[in-house]
Design a protein around this motif. Structure first.
Motif, mmCIF file in Angstrom:
data_model
loop_
_atom_site.group_PDB
_atom_site.id
_atom_site.type_symbol
_atom_site.label_atom_id
_atom_site.label_comp_id
_atom_site.label_asym_id
_atom_site.label_seq_id
_atom_site.Cartn_x
_atom_site.Cartn_y
_atom_site.Cartn_z
ATOM 1 N N ALA A 217 50.773 41.742 -16.821
ATOM 2 C CA ALA A 217 50.903 42.599 -15.647
ATOM 3 C C ALA A 217 49.542 43.248 -15.408
ATOM 4 O O ALA A 217 48.914 43.741 -16.346
ATOM 5 C CB ALA A 217 51.975 43.660 -15.855
ATOM 6 N N TYR A 218 49.089 43.222 -14.149
ATOM 7 C CA TYR A 218 47.763 43.763 -13.891
ATOM 8 C C TYR A 218 47.600 44.112 -12.411
ATOM 9 O O TYR A 218 48.328 43.625 -11.536
ATOM 10 C CB TYR A 218 46.665 42.776 -14.314
ATOM 11 N N LEU A 219 46.611 44.969 -12.159
ATOM 12 C CA LEU A 219 46.153 45.287 -10.806
ATOM 13 C C LEU A 219 44.837 44.560 -10.568
ATOM 14 O O LEU A 219 44.012 44.430 -11.480
ATOM 15 C CB LEU A 219 45.953 46.793 -10.638
ATOM 16 N N ARG A 220 44.654 44.133 -9.330
ATOM 17 C CA ARG A 220 43.426 43.415 -8.985
ATOM 18 C C ARG A 220 42.862 43.961 -7.677
ATOM 19 O O ARG A 220 43.592 44.109 -6.691
ATOM 20 C CB ARG A 220 43.699 41.911 -8.849
ATOM 21 N N TYR A 221 41.559 44.244 -7.704
ATOM 22 C CA TYR A 221 40.863 44.762 -6.515
ATOM 23 C C TYR A 221 39.752 43.788 -6.143
ATOM 24 O O TYR A 221 38.951 43.385 -6.996
ATOM 25 C CB TYR A 221 40.271 46.143 -6.814
ATOM 26 N N THR A 222 39.705 43.405 -4.874
ATOM 27 C CA THR A 222 38.645 42.519 -4.388
ATOM 28 C C THR A 222 37.980 43.142 -3.174
ATOM 29 O O THR A 222 38.634 43.789 -2.343
ATOM 30 C CB THR A 222 39.185 41.127 -4.008
ATOM 31 N N SER A 223 36.671 42.953 -3.084
ATOM 32 C CA SER A 223 35.886 43.447 -1.954
ATOM 33 C C SER A 223 34.847 42.395 -1.590
ATOM 34 O O SER A 223 34.176 41.855 -2.483
ATOM 35 C CB SER A 223 35.194 44.769 -2.318
ATOM 36 N N ASN A 224 34.714 42.120 -0.307
ATOM 37 C CA ASN A 224 33.743 41.125 0.164
ATOM 38 C C ASN A 224 32.952 41.706 1.329
ATOM 39 O O ASN A 224 33.420 41.743 2.471
ATOM 40 C CB ASN A 224 34.458 39.842 0.608
ATOM 41 N N LEU A 225 31.744 42.182 1.011
ATOM 42 C CA LEU A 225 30.847 42.750 2.000
ATOM 43 C C LEU A 225 29.681 41.790 2.231
ATOM 44 O O LEU A 225 29.554 40.767 1.556
ATOM 45 C CB LEU A 225 30.334 44.110 1.543
ATOM 46 N N ALA A 226 28.822 42.133 3.173
ATOM 47 C CA ALA A 226 27.713 41.240 3.521
ATOM 48 C C ALA A 226 26.773 41.025 2.343
ATOM 49 O O ALA A 226 26.302 39.906 2.118
ATOM 50 C CB ALA A 226 26.951 41.814 4.712
ATOM 51 N N HIS A 227 26.506 42.067 1.549
ATOM 52 C CA HIS A 227 25.547 41.962 0.451
ATOM 53 C C HIS A 227 26.150 42.361 -0.892
ATOM 54 O O HIS A 227 25.408 42.553 -1.868
ATOM 55 C CB HIS A 227 24.313 42.827 0.731
ATOM 56 N N PHE A 228 27.468 42.500 -0.946
ATOM 57 C CA PHE A 228 28.115 42.924 -2.189
ATOM 58 C C PHE A 228 29.525 42.347 -2.236
ATOM 59 O O PHE A 228 30.246 42.348 -1.231
ATOM 60 C CB PHE A 228 28.173 44.456 -2.261
ATOM 61 N N ASP A 229 29.924 41.835 -3.404
ATOM 62 C CA ASP A 229 31.295 41.388 -3.591
ATOM 63 C C ASP A 229 31.755 41.771 -4.997
ATOM 64 O O ASP A 229 30.957 41.835 -5.938
ATOM 65 C CB ASP A 229 31.429 39.875 -3.374
ATOM 66 N N ALA A 230 33.047 42.058 -5.119
ATOM 67 C CA ALA A 230 33.606 42.485 -6.394
ATOM 68 C C ALA A 230 35.001 41.914 -6.555
ATOM 69 O O ALA A 230 35.760 41.804 -5.585
ATOM 70 C CB ALA A 230 33.642 44.010 -6.491
ATOM 71 N N ASP A 231 35.330 41.542 -7.784
ATOM 72 C CA ASP A 231 36.660 41.075 -8.150
ATOM 73 C C ASP A 231 36.968 41.708 -9.510
ATOM 74 O O ASP A 231 36.431 41.293 -10.528
ATOM 75 C CB ASP A 231 36.692 39.550 -8.224
ATOM 76 N N ILE A 232 37.820 42.736 -9.505
ATOM 77 C CA ILE A 232 38.086 43.523 -10.711
ATOM 78 C C ILE A 232 39.573 43.449 -11.027
ATOM 79 O O ILE A 232 40.413 43.781 -10.184
ATOM 80 C CB ILE A 232 37.647 44.984 -10.513
ATOM 81 N N LEU A 233 39.894 43.020 -12.240
ATOM 82 C CA LEU A 233 41.274 42.835 -12.686
ATOM 83 C C LEU A 233 41.482 43.618 -13.971
ATOM 84 O O LEU A 233 40.755 43.435 -14.945
ATOM 85 C CB LEU A 233 41.536 41.344 -12.888
ATOM 86 N N LEU A 234 42.511 44.498 -13.985
ATOM 87 C CA LEU A 234 42.795 45.334 -15.148
ATOM 88 C C LEU A 234 44.301 45.339 -15.407
ATOM 89 O O LEU A 234 45.097 45.522 -14.469
ATOM 90 C CB LEU A 234 42.311 46.769 -14.928
ATOM 91 N N GLY A 257 28.878 40.673 -7.558
ATOM 92 C CA GLY A 257 27.648 40.097 -7.039
ATOM 93 C C GLY A 257 26.995 41.050 -6.046
ATOM 94 O O GLY A 257 27.671 41.674 -5.223
ATOM 95 N N TRP A 258 25.669 41.164 -6.129
ATOM 96 C CA TRP A 258 24.932 42.087 -5.265
ATOM 97 C C TRP A 258 23.646 41.408 -4.809
ATOM 98 O O TRP A 258 22.906 40.856 -5.617
ATOM 99 C CB TRP A 258 24.613 43.381 -6.023
#
Length: 454
Positions: A217-234, A257-258
């Motif tokens: 069981a986990y939460l996942r946060y994703t963000s996709n910007l022009a110069h930054f992306d994140a994929d965080i799973l906890l 990624g940045w």
């Protein structure tokens, strides 16, 4: 033909023949051939064998983002012929494929993933040609989608997972996965999801006591910007083995990624999880994926573009991995980073890494590895580039106090003749120092080759 290969081929043929699909994606490929000379092909400490290897091969990349079919497939196929006949010829495949067919829009999808690669048979021995094997993990199944208003949605996934290794039977397994996910769009670029997964793992050639259930069981946060992306799973993981043992652990997978400027990019990826070799092949974040959005397509298709990071062969487009192929479950801590700086004539790449494996049953392969790789490319002329590369890795096996230190240095000179044709010439020197008897070695390799790009 192995069962997993038959299954993969049948699914691919079935998807390709589906009447609702229209393949209008982008397909690129390269053909290459080269001649390599090694003064110690078996990586022996005291009996070096000189060998010449002829290596024809091909790489390809297919992408499609359609309304009913989406795909991202990249692969390399290579044939290695040992001209002095010290080893039998080898055909090797490396593949990362994801495909999705929308059967009912916004309701029902069918997906296919396939991960093929080359891994060592015995990680404690040197990476000689007779210590390599082909592995394959295929994931297939339906996804049922549902809507909970404008910003929230859910899905139920059912997956069949099959893993196969050509030489180590303990890796072969069949798995069933059921997952329920709820997604919430925080804004046009950020998404938060809650995930619950259940997986049943059955090994084909192991005692039934090795089989287990995996619950996450986990939460996942994703963000996709022009110069930054994140994929965080906890979250957390619980394992229930058929023999009666239980194990629990926190779960974390992070990928960031940045790209602060057009000349600079930074990627970091890490994991903290319970895994076995097949699970790791599917889920471990990799920096190639993190950099995929900004990677040059032509460079990705060049089998010699990143010679320093592809493994021990200067000629090969296929690198030999470092996974311990088997059925044992381990707790894994892994971190990777990559910094890339690019100018019109000069480019620099630096990639440090750290990993730690702790096995639940047999601690033979408990290990801690640290490493760094670096490359510097300089464009001597508009079509002529000289690249220097180096890698260092230090692996410590805790259960029997063994340390291996491996250093690899080399140069590659490449020229683009025209839009389709290029050539490369490389030299590399590798040295391993080991506490284990017979595992230290030195090797020098020379390579020349040509590439045709579509």
């Amino acid at each position: 033909m192995p069962a997993s290969t038959r299954l993969a081929r049948a699914i691919v043929i079935g998807l390709a023949s589906a009447p609702t699909m229209a393949f209008a994606g982008t397909f690129d490929y390269t053909l290459y051939a080269g001649l390599e000379h090694s003064n110690n092909i078996a990586l022996s400490s005291d009996q070096p064998i000189s060998e010449n290897i002829f290596t024809p091969g091909a790489t390809f990349q297919f992408t499609q983002l359609g309304s009913t079919f989406q795909a991202n497939v990249a692969g390399t196929f290579e044939y290695r012929r040992y001209l002095e006949n010290h080893f039998d010829p080898q055909t090797q495949t490396q593949l990362a494929a994801q495909a999705n067919w929308t059967a009912i829009p916004e309701r029902l999808d069918f997906s296919l993933e396939d991960y093929a690669g080359v891994q060592p048979v015995d990680q404690l021995s040197a990476d000689s040609p007779d210590n390599q094997q082909q592995t394959n993990v295929i994931v297939v199944g339906p996804t049922l989608r549902m809507r909970f208003g404008d910003a929230a949605r859910g899905q139920v996934e059912l997956r069949y997972i099959d893993s196969y290794a050509s030489k180590v039977d303990e890796f072969d397994s069949s798995r069933g996965l059921a997952a329920f996910r709820v997604f919430r769009d925080l804004n046009p670029t950020d998404t938060l999801s809650g995930n619950v997964e259940f997986q049943r793992v059955n090994f084909d050639k192991q005692p039934s006591s090795a089989n287990y259930d995996r619950k996450e069981a986990y939460l996942r946060y994703t963000s996709n910007l022009a110069h930054f992306d994140a994929d965080i799973l906890l979250g957390g993981t619980r394992l229930n083995f058929d023999e009666g043992r239980n194990a629990t652990s926190p779960l974390a997978r992070i990928q960031i990624g940045w790209q602060p400027t057009t000349q600079n990019s930074l990627s970091v990826a890490g994991t903290y999880q319970y895994a076995d070799a097949a699970q790791d092949i599917i889920t471990t974040p990799g920096l190639l994926a993190a950099n995929g959005a900004t990677a040059d397509r032509a460079e990705a298709l060049d089998p010699f573009a990143n010679t320093g990071g592809l493994g021990r062969g200067t000629s090969t487009g296929i690198g030999v991995g470092s996974a311990v192929i088997g059925s044992d479950v381990y707790k894994e801590k892994r971190f990777e980073a990559s910094w890339v700086w690019q100018q019109p004539r000069l480019s620099v790449t630096v990639s440090p890494s750290y990993s730690q494996l702790r096995y639940l049953t047999d601690d033979t392969f408990d290990q801690t590895a640290k490493g760094v790789s670096a490359g510097v490319g300089y464009r001597l002329k508009p079509t002529l580039t000289l690249t220097g590369f180096g890698t260092y890795e230090r692996t410590k096996y805790d259960s029997f106090d063994r340390k291996d230190s491996t250093v690899r240095l080399g140069l590659d000179l490449g020229q683009q003749w025209n839009r389709h044709w290029s050539w490369h010439a490389s030299v590399a020197r590798e040295r391993r120092t080991s506490d284990a008897v017979g595992q230290s070695y030195r090797e020098t390799e020379f390579f020349v080759g040509v590439v045709y790009r579509r």
